[in-house]
Design a protein around this motif. Structure first.
Motif, PDB file in Angstrom:
ATOM      1  N   SER A  84       0.659  -1.363   0.216  1.00 35.00           N
ATOM      2  CA  SER A  84      -0.154  -0.109  -0.020  1.00 35.00           C
ATOM      3  C   SER A  84       1.060   1.208  -0.054  1.00 35.00           C
ATOM      4  N   CYS A  85       0.645   2.162  -1.088  1.00 30.13           N
ATOM      5  CA  CYS A  85       1.365   3.153  -1.255  1.00 30.13           C
ATOM      6  C   CYS A  85       1.477   4.137  -0.083  1.00 30.13           C
ATOM      7  N   ARG A  86       2.231   4.823   0.290  1.00 30.17           N
ATOM      8  CA  ARG A  86       2.101   5.660   1.569  1.00 30.17           C
ATOM      9  C   ARG A  86       1.802   7.163   1.117  1.00 30.17           C
ATOM     10  N   HIS A  87       1.401   7.407  -0.326  1.00 26.60           N
ATOM     11  CA  HIS A  87       0.948   8.494  -0.576  1.00 26.60           C
ATOM     12  C   HIS A  87      -0.824   8.471  -0.475  1.00 26.60           C
ATOM     13  N   ARG A  88      -1.421   7.685  -1.499  1.00 27.27           N
ATOM     14  CA  ARG A  88      -2.791   7.455  -1.247  1.00 27.27           C
ATOM     15  C   ARG A  88      -3.387   5.983  -1.074  1.00 27.27           C
ATOM     16  N   GLY A  89      -2.279   5.240  -0.585  1.00 26.64           N
ATOM     17  CA  GLY A  89      -2.847   3.937  -0.287  1.00 26.64           C
ATOM     18  C   GLY A  89      -2.791   2.771  -1.426  1.00 26.64           C
ATOM     19  N   ASN A  90      -2.633   3.275  -2.716  1.00 20.56           N
ATOM     20  CA  ASN A  90      -2.717   2.488  -3.947  1.00 20.56           C
ATOM     21  C   ASN A  90      -1.945   1.068  -3.715  1.00 20.56           C
ATOM     22  N   ALA A  91      -2.230   0.091  -4.327  1.00 22.97           N
ATOM     23  CA  ALA A  91      -1.477  -1.099  -4.361  1.00 22.97           C
ATOM     24  C   ALA A  91      -0.012  -0.746  -5.195  1.00 22.97           C
ATOM     25  N   LEU A 104       6.671   0.360  -8.447  1.00 24.85           N
ATOM     26  CA  LEU A 104       6.180   1.872  -8.960  1.00 24.85           C
ATOM     27  C   LEU A 104       4.766   1.851  -8.765  1.00 24.85           C
ATOM     28  N   CYS A 105       4.313   2.725  -8.008  1.00 24.48           N
ATOM     29  CA  CYS A 105       2.995   2.836  -7.668  1.00 24.48           C
ATOM     30  C   CYS A 105       2.277   3.557  -9.166  1.00 24.48           C
ATOM     31  N   THR A 106       1.213   2.954  -9.591  1.00 26.46           N
ATOM     32  CA  THR A 106       0.475   3.427 -10.750  1.00 26.46           C
ATOM     33  C   THR A 106      -0.253   4.671 -10.494  1.00 26.46           C
ATOM     34  N   TYR A 107      -0.373   5.153  -9.315  1.00 24.64           N
ATOM     35  CA  TYR A 107      -1.354   6.201  -9.421  1.00 24.64           C
ATOM     36  C   TYR A 107      -0.246   7.666  -9.501  1.00 24.64           C
ATOM     37  N   HIS A 108       0.546   8.081  -8.467  1.00 27.93           N
ATOM     38  CA  HIS A 108       1.174   9.112  -9.072  1.00 27.93           C
ATOM     39  C   HIS A 108       2.857   8.955  -9.217  1.00 27.93           C
ATOM     40  N   GLY A 109       3.036   7.736  -9.159  1.00 27.54           N
ATOM     41  CA  GLY A 109       4.433   7.349  -9.644  1.00 27.54           C
ATOM     42  C   GLY A 109       5.467   7.274  -8.530  1.00 27.54           C
ATOM     43  N   TRP A 110       5.091   7.245  -7.018  1.00 28.47           N
ATOM     44  CA  TRP A 110       6.178   7.161  -5.972  1.00 28.47           C
ATOM     45  C   TRP A 110       6.874   5.765  -6.363  1.00 28.47           C
ATOM     46  N   THR A 111       8.160   5.559  -6.196  1.00 26.88           N
ATOM     47  CA  THR A 111       8.720   4.381  -6.276  1.00 26.88           C
ATOM     48  C   THR A 111       9.511   3.801  -4.928  1.00 26.88           C
TER      49      THR A 111
HETATM   50  S1  FES Z   1      -0.923   6.830  -4.384  1.00 24.92           S
HETATM   51 FE1  FES Z   1       0.906   5.907  -4.855  1.00 24.92          FE
HETATM   52  S2  FES Z   1       1.839   7.703  -5.656  1.00 24.92           S
HETATM   53 FE2  FES Z   1       0.159   8.371  -5.134  1.00 24.92          FE
END
Ligand code: FES
Ligand SMILES: [Fe+2]
Length: 458
Positions: A84-91, A104-111
């Motif tokens: 779970s991404c620390r930005h918005r929680g996406n897988a 690589l998070c597919t939402y905003h690209g945090w890696t």
């Molecule tokens: S939710 Fe992962 S980069 Fe925004």
């Protein structure tokens, strides 16, 4: 409201009379607390090391309902990361397994790196003005990760005892019963299917040797459980006799700390010798061979050598010793369980033999398994009824053979040899109440019931 009625949870299980409160199989609040107090605290099975042999290999597993990535970082260290991404929680990982250099998070690209470190943030300079402390925003990591003989476990709670201590004699024996058979390789892919039942009913059933003659009557009828189709009626008579010699009390239950248990048939030297004498007509299965090697004996100990039942490593890992399989019972709400089957084959077996093992396993458990279809129907119907407000006024009965058999402790392993019984189930529920009553590992360590002492009546 319900919590007020049911707590302390130890009131839900009466070990004297063998009764168990039905609410534990259906109540949503109790289920939510199980996720916190059991799954988020216990050592959970992740995968076998052979599934992630190289740096960057990963396998998606679960802790309770939460997706976690079991992976190997660049140094080859095992890592378990919350998916779970620390930005918005996406897988950050969607494939069930594979090899990656980073996530690589597919939402905003945090890696994130293989060790969970946040290594890339789009707009780090322009949008964040380099004021985001990346060292604080890595993926959530498991509190502890460890492997026992290639079987990888993780706990989210850093206060948990180390894996070997958690497993104790009985948990280690449970894994030894499959790990000591010789080199095995995992079959690619995990069979997964959803059954409409509470996860504890699936656990309860693995100890249950009372149901096969009824639940699996049709499998018996078609000869599925007879085994060794080349055996003659004389062979069957020899096997029966050997079984009778070795197993006047043919059912063994082994009690482990923190809720681990083994329940099922007791093996014997006589039965193993009888099977060996017909090696040309029955598979000289590794199940038999390894038990009498010096290494097998040393690993299993006196109790383990003659233990042929089914182990459950608390909370939800069934080591299916009748075959080369492991099954996870993953909670999916109070009324659903996702069943996972991991299958192994002996490394040195011929391709034909490997195929045969896989084929036979597919026909027993998993979505296409005859036995699991029988069992799943029962668990589904039990769970439906368990929801009832009327039904919940009446407890379930686990009194079979209760308070009749003195416990034996040999080499520190508490067990009973007796007839078919429900001791392993009752032990599991008793310890379940202690996990549920404890608010931390410290409390659980201080308050959990130790396996029974030599001579205790069970
Ligand atoms: S939710 Fe992962 S980069 Fe925004
Ligand atoms: Fe069954």
């Amino acid at each position: 409201m319900l919590h007020e009625m049911k707590t302390p949870f130890r009131t839900m299980v009466d070990v004297e009379t063998g009764t168990v409160d039905r609410a534990m199989f259906a109540d949503a609040d109790i289920y939510q607390l199980e996720l916190e107090r059991i799954f988020a605290r216990a050592w959970n099975f992740m995968c076998h090391e052979s599934q992630i042999p190289k740096a960057g290999d990963f396998f998606l597993s679960f802790i309770g309902e939460e997706s976690v990535i079991a992976t190997r970082d660049k140094k080859g260290e095992l890592q378990v990361l919350l998916n779970s991404c620390r930005h918005r929680g996406n897988a950050v990982c969607r494939a069930e397994s594979g090899n990656a250099r980073s996530f690589l998070c597919t939402y905003h690209g945090w890696t994130y790196g293989l060790d969970g470190q946040l290594i890339g943030v789009p707009g780090y300079k322009d949008f964040y003005h380099e004021q985001l402390d990346k060292s604080q925003w890595g993926l959530v990591k498991a509190g502890k990760v460890a492997s026992y003989k290639g079987f990888v476990f993780a706990t989210m709670d850093p206060e948990a005892p180390d894996l070997e201590e958690y497993l104790g004699e009985v948990g280690r024996m449970s894994i030894d019963l499959i790990a000591e058979r010789g080199d095995m390789v995992i079959v690619e892919g995990v069979q997964k299917n959803l059954i409409g039942c509470n996860w504890k009913l699936a656990v309860d059933n693995l100890f249950d040797w009372y149901h096969p003659q009824i639940s699996h009557a049709s499998a018996f009828m078609v000869g599925m459980l007879r085994g060794g189709s080349k055996l003659t009626p004389e062979d069957h008579a020899v096997l029966e006799k050997a079984r009778a010699v070795g197993m006047s009390r043919g059912h063994r239950v082994v009690f482990g700390a923190y809720g681990h248990a083994i329940g099922g048939p007791r093996g014997s030297q006589e039965a193993r010798d009888a099977r060996r004498s017909m090696a040309d007509r029955i598979e000289p299965i590794m199940e038999d061979l390894y038990r009498d090697t010096p290494q097998g004996r040393a690993a299993l100990g006196e109790v383990g050598v003659d233990t042929s039942g089914h182990p459950n490593i608390f909370p939800n890992l069934w080591v299916s010793t009748g075959a080369y399989q492991l099954s996870l019972r993953l909670p999916r709400g109070p009324l659903n369980t996702e069943i996972w089957w991991f299958s192994f084959v002996p490394k040195d077996a011929s391709e034909a033999k490997k195929k045969e093992i896989i084929n036979s396993e597919n026909h027993v458990f998993g979505a296409a398994g005859l036995l699991e279809q029988d069992d799943g129907e029962n668990w589904d119907q039990s769970t439906r009824a368990m929801k009832g407000v009327i039904a919940q006024r009446y407890p379930l009965n686990f009194s079979m053979g209760l308070n009749k058999t003195p416990v034996q402790v040999i080499e520190g392993v508490a067990h009973v040899d007796t007839n078919i019984n429900e001791h392993a189930q009752l032990w599991t529920y008793r310890i379940w109440t202690e996990w549920m009553d404890a608010d931390s590992w410290a409390t659980l360590k201080a308050n959990h019931t130790k396996p029974p002492a030599h001579g205790d009546l069970i």
